[in-house]
Design a protein around this motif. Structure first.
Motif, mmCIF file in Angstrom:
data_model
loop_
_atom_site.group_PDB
_atom_site.id
_atom_site.type_symbol
_atom_site.label_atom_id
_atom_site.label_comp_id
_atom_site.label_asym_id
_atom_site.label_seq_id
_atom_site.Cartn_x
_atom_site.Cartn_y
_atom_site.Cartn_z
ATOM 1 N N THR A 27 0.842 -1.195 0.000
ATOM 2 C CA THR A 27 0.000 0.000 0.000
ATOM 3 C C THR A 27 0.877 1.245 0.000
ATOM 4 O O THR A 27 1.893 1.310 0.701
ATOM 5 C CB THR A 27 -0.918 0.017 1.232
ATOM 6 O OG1 THR A 27 -0.110 -0.118 2.404
ATOM 7 C CG2 THR A 27 -1.906 -1.134 1.182
ATOM 8 N N LEU A 28 0.479 2.230 -0.784
ATOM 9 C CA LEU A 28 1.303 3.421 -0.966
ATOM 10 C C LEU A 28 1.214 4.409 0.184
ATOM 11 O O LEU A 28 2.012 5.341 0.235
ATOM 12 C CB LEU A 28 0.890 4.132 -2.262
ATOM 13 C CG LEU A 28 1.508 3.636 -3.557
ATOM 14 C CD1 LEU A 28 1.086 4.550 -4.703
ATOM 15 C CD2 LEU A 28 3.022 3.573 -3.467
ATOM 16 N N ASP A 29 0.292 4.226 1.092
ATOM 17 C CA ASP A 29 0.056 5.274 2.078
ATOM 18 C C ASP A 29 1.181 5.423 3.096
ATOM 19 O O ASP A 29 1.118 6.315 3.941
ATOM 20 C CB ASP A 29 -1.283 5.068 2.771
ATOM 21 C CG ASP A 29 -1.390 3.724 3.462
ATOM 22 O OD1 ASP A 29 -2.418 3.467 4.093
ATOM 23 O OD2 ASP A 29 -0.444 2.919 3.338
ATOM 24 N N VAL A 30 2.219 4.578 3.008
ATOM 25 C CA VAL A 30 3.370 4.743 3.902
ATOM 26 C C VAL A 30 4.666 4.938 3.112
ATOM 27 O O VAL A 30 5.758 4.910 3.690
ATOM 28 C CB VAL A 30 3.530 3.540 4.858
ATOM 29 C CG1 VAL A 30 2.385 3.510 5.849
ATOM 30 C CG2 VAL A 30 3.618 2.231 4.074
ATOM 31 N N TYR A 31 4.542 5.159 1.821
ATOM 32 C CA TYR A 31 5.721 5.311 0.970
ATOM 33 C C TYR A 31 5.856 6.739 0.443
ATOM 34 O O TYR A 31 4.868 7.448 0.257
ATOM 35 C CB TYR A 31 5.629 4.387 -0.241
ATOM 36 C CG TYR A 31 5.958 2.944 0.065
ATOM 37 C CD1 TYR A 31 4.975 2.065 0.509
ATOM 38 C CD2 TYR A 31 7.244 2.450 -0.104
ATOM 39 C CE1 TYR A 31 5.262 0.740 0.785
ATOM 40 C CE2 TYR A 31 7.544 1.116 0.162
ATOM 41 C CZ TYR A 31 6.548 0.272 0.604
ATOM 42 O OH TYR A 31 6.841 -1.040 0.873
ATOM 43 N N ASN A 32 7.101 7.108 0.168
ATOM 44 C CA ASN A 32 7.352 8.276 -0.656
ATOM 45 C C ASN A 32 7.303 7.858 -2.117
ATOM 46 O O ASN A 32 7.650 6.717 -2.460
ATOM 47 C CB ASN A 32 8.732 8.868 -0.347
ATOM 48 C CG ASN A 32 8.805 9.445 1.048
ATOM 49 O OD1 ASN A 32 7.786 9.854 1.603
ATOM 50 N ND2 ASN A 32 9.991 9.475 1.610
ATOM 51 N N ILE A 33 6.877 8.752 -2.962
ATOM 52 C CA ILE A 33 6.810 8.470 -4.399
ATOM 53 C C ILE A 33 7.443 9.641 -5.148
ATOM 54 O O ILE A 33 7.228 10.795 -4.797
ATOM 55 C CB ILE A 33 5.339 8.318 -4.875
ATOM 56 C CG1 ILE A 33 4.666 7.183 -4.120
ATOM 57 C CG2 ILE A 33 5.310 8.030 -6.373
ATOM 58 C CD1 ILE A 33 3.848 7.630 -2.934
ATOM 59 N N GLY A 34 8.208 9.307 -6.160
ATOM 60 C CA GLY A 34 8.865 10.349 -6.943
ATOM 61 C C GLY A 34 8.513 10.259 -8.415
ATOM 62 O O GLY A 34 8.285 9.167 -8.943
ATOM 63 N N TRP A 35 8.453 11.424 -9.057
ATOM 64 C CA TRP A 35 8.353 11.509 -10.512
ATOM 65 C C TRP A 35 9.658 12.102 -11.024
ATOM 66 O O TRP A 35 10.119 13.128 -10.516
ATOM 67 C CB TRP A 35 7.200 12.392 -10.948
ATOM 68 C CG TRP A 35 5.854 11.737 -10.941
ATOM 69 C CD1 TRP A 35 4.868 11.881 -10.007
ATOM 70 C CD2 TRP A 35 5.323 10.856 -11.932
ATOM 71 N NE1 TRP A 35 3.776 11.129 -10.356
ATOM 72 C CE2 TRP A 35 4.031 10.489 -11.541
ATOM 73 C CE3 TRP A 35 5.819 10.325 -13.137
ATOM 74 C CZ2 TRP A 35 3.230 9.629 -12.288
ATOM 75 C CZ3 TRP A 35 5.023 9.478 -13.878
ATOM 76 C CH2 TRP A 35 3.738 9.133 -13.464
#
Length: 126
Positions: A27-35
């Motif tokens: 689940t993404l709700d605990v991750y950082n995400i980069g573009w």
């Protein structure tokens, strides 16, 4: 984690595109995400990042005020809304997720991310 980008295409100067990043495996709700993006002959550069835990964002100076990153935890997806596009925005755009969940602010460097999508081409005509 598996990362898949979509939404790229050809657009005229001043136009808009919305890129999507679908992530599976956690689940993404605990991750950082980069573009990130990479133009021909240039190094990969950070465009924006999202800290899901802090609900905070960062942007490269070149896209501030034009691009918006957002997340949809229900869909386990992150989006990059790109407005007022310029020819210099032409590049392959990549979404990336780090190996581990992180409560700290997201980082704007490729080395901080271990899972990458295949990229989606964005071309802005003059």
């Amino acid at each position: 984690l598996q990362v898949v980008e979509s939404g790229g295409g050809l657009v005229q100067r001043g136009g808009s595109l919305r890129l999507s990043c679908a992530v599976s495996g956690d689940t993404l709700d605990v991750y950082n995400i980069g573009w990130f993006r990479q133009a021909p002959g240039k190094e990969r550069e950070a465009v924006s990042c999202l800290s899901s835990v802090l609900n905070a964002t960062r942007y490269a100076d070149s896209v501030k005020g034009r691009f918006t990153i957002s997340g949809d935890h229900a869909k386990n997806a992150v989006y990059l809304q790109m407005n007022s596009l310029k020819p210099e925005d032409t590049a392959v755009y990549y979404c990336a997720v780090p190996r581990w969940p992180d409560e700290n602010m997201c980082r704007m460097r490729p080395s901080a991310y271990q899972f990458w999508g295949q990229g989606t081409q964005v071309t802005v005509s003059p």
